[in-house]
Design a protein around this motif. Structure first.
Motif, PDB file in Angstrom:
ATOM      1  N   TYR A   1       0.833  -1.000   0.055  1.00  0.00           N
ATOM      2  CA  TYR A   1       0.332   0.220  -0.056  1.00  0.00           C
ATOM      3  C   TYR A   1       0.448   1.431  -0.124  1.00  0.00           C
ATOM      4  O   TYR A   1       0.932   2.068  -0.562  1.00  0.00           O
ATOM      5  N   PHE A   2       1.578   1.289   0.350  1.00  0.00           N
ATOM      6  CA  PHE A   2       2.779   2.613   0.944  1.00  0.00           C
ATOM      7  C   PHE A   2       3.855   2.997  -0.463  1.00  0.00           C
ATOM      8  O   PHE A   2       3.901   4.066  -0.938  1.00  0.00           O
ATOM      9  N   ALA A   3       4.036   1.940  -1.206  1.00  0.00           N
ATOM     10  CA  ALA A   3       4.674   2.222  -2.285  1.00  0.00           C
ATOM     11  C   ALA A   3       3.819   2.120  -3.314  1.00  0.00           C
ATOM     12  O   ALA A   3       4.284   2.681  -4.770  1.00  0.00           O
ATOM     13  N   LYS A   4       2.520   1.946  -3.248  1.00  0.00           N
ATOM     14  CA  LYS A   4       2.032   2.289  -4.896  1.00  0.00           C
ATOM     15  C   LYS A   4       0.471   3.599  -4.177  1.00  0.00           C
ATOM     16  O   LYS A   4       0.891   4.630  -4.339  1.00  0.00           O
ATOM     17  N   GLU A   5      -0.505   3.302  -3.587  1.00  0.00           N
ATOM     18  CA  GLU A   5      -1.567   4.145  -3.499  1.00  0.00           C
ATOM     19  C   GLU A   5      -0.310   5.785  -2.715  1.00  0.00           C
ATOM     20  O   GLU A   5      -0.864   6.436  -2.234  1.00  0.00           O
ATOM     21  N   GLY A   6       0.281   4.881  -1.266  1.00  0.00           N
ATOM     22  CA  GLY A   6       0.975   5.500  -0.284  1.00  0.00           C
ATOM     23  C   GLY A   6       2.238   6.559  -0.793  1.00  0.00           C
ATOM     24  O   GLY A   6       2.087   7.333  -0.272  1.00  0.00           O
ATOM     25  N   SER A   7       2.633   6.056  -2.445  1.00  0.00           N
ATOM     26  CA  SER A   7       3.425   6.788  -2.959  1.00  0.00           C
ATOM     27  C   SER A   7       2.332   8.716  -3.894  1.00  0.00           C
ATOM     28  O   SER A   7       3.760   9.389  -4.560  1.00  0.00           O
ATOM     29  N   VAL A   8       1.235   8.238  -3.216  1.00  0.00           N
ATOM     30  CA  VAL A   8       0.858   9.729  -4.052  1.00  0.00           C
ATOM     31  C   VAL A   8       1.340  10.783  -3.209  1.00  0.00           C
ATOM     32  O   VAL A   8       0.797  11.374  -2.035  1.00  0.00           O
ATOM     33  N   PHE A   9       1.606  12.054  -4.433  1.00  0.00           N
ATOM     34  CA  PHE A   9       2.291  13.443  -4.168  1.00  0.00           C
ATOM     35  C   PHE A   9       3.718  13.600  -2.887  1.00  0.00           C
ATOM     36  O   PHE A   9       3.846  14.003  -2.103  1.00  0.00           O
ATOM     37  N   ILE A  10       4.087  12.622  -3.281  1.00  0.00           N
ATOM     38  CA  ILE A  10       5.163  12.587  -2.859  1.00  0.00           C
ATOM     39  C   ILE A  10       6.853  12.535  -4.075  1.00  0.00           C
ATOM     40  O   ILE A  10       6.609  11.800  -5.203  1.00  0.00           O
ATOM     41  N   LYS A  11       7.371  13.537  -3.942  1.00  0.00           N
ATOM     42  CA  LYS A  11       8.723  13.561  -4.754  1.00  0.00           C
ATOM     43  C   LYS A  11       9.289  12.843  -4.529  1.00  0.00           C
ATOM     44  O   LYS A  11      10.198  11.912  -5.551  1.00  0.00           O
ATOM     45  N   ALA A  12      10.068  12.259  -3.208  1.00  0.00           N
ATOM     46  CA  ALA A  12      10.849  11.251  -3.300  1.00  0.00           C
ATOM     47  C   ALA A  12      10.744  11.439  -1.807  1.00  0.00           C
ATOM     48  O   ALA A  12      10.144  11.835  -0.910  1.00  0.00           O
ATOM     49  N   ILE A  13      11.045  10.012  -0.954  1.00  0.00           N
ATOM     50  CA  ILE A  13      11.147   9.697   0.244  1.00  0.00           C
ATOM     51  C   ILE A  13      12.315   9.195   0.596  1.00  0.00           C
ATOM     52  O   ILE A  13      13.381   8.329   0.111  1.00  0.00           O
ATOM     53  N   ALA A  14      13.021   9.735   1.645  1.00  0.00           N
ATOM     54  CA  ALA A  14      14.980   9.506   2.341  1.00  0.00           C
ATOM     55  C   ALA A  14      13.996   8.326   3.462  1.00  0.00           C
ATOM     56  O   ALA A  14      13.429   9.449   4.386  1.00  0.00           O
TER      57      ALA A  14
END
Length: 122
Positions: free
Chosen positions: A67-80
């Motif tokens: 879920y985090f990898a698909k739907e949860g990536s909405v409106f994220i440019k990059a993640i650290a």
């Protein structure tokens, strides 16, 4: 503005969304849905790079990772992902290897390293 739920705290500072998990949280699908929902409320439709401190996570199930990898990536440019304990490092590596997040994603030991990575996305 700061948002907090039973799993994490979120806030935005200098164009970066900070996300810190609470201690000893177990993330399952319904938790992931709640976390993403609260993050989206904070973002109000704007895309941000995200610094996520994973230190407090003790477990995360496969459905939550997906879920985090698909739907949860909405409106994220990059993640650290700041993973400064052996367990948080293993969980972060498992997340990246098993789910291929659609946004640039890195694992770091310190916030300062993560901020350098995210600076090109602000």
């Amino acid at each position: 503005m700061n948002i907090e739920n039973e799993f994490a705290s979120f806030w935005i500072d200098k164009g970066i969304l900070f996300f810190v998990y609470k201690d000893d949280v177990d993330i399952h699908l319904s938790a992931a849905v709640q976390i993403v929902s609260d993050r989206l409320k904070l973002q109000r439709g704007k895309t941000y790079p995200v610094l996520c401190n994973t230190r407090g996570v003790k477990a995360i199930d496969m459905d939550a990772r997906r879920y985090f990898a698909k739907e949860g990536s909405v409106f994220i440019k990059a993640i650290a992902l700041v993973s400064d304990t052996p367990l948080s490092r293993i969980l972060s590596e498992t997340y990246i290897r098993g789910n291929s997040p659609p946004v640039p994603t890195g694992i770091f030991n310190k916030d300062a390293e993560a901020l350098i990575f995210l600076s090109k996305y602000v």
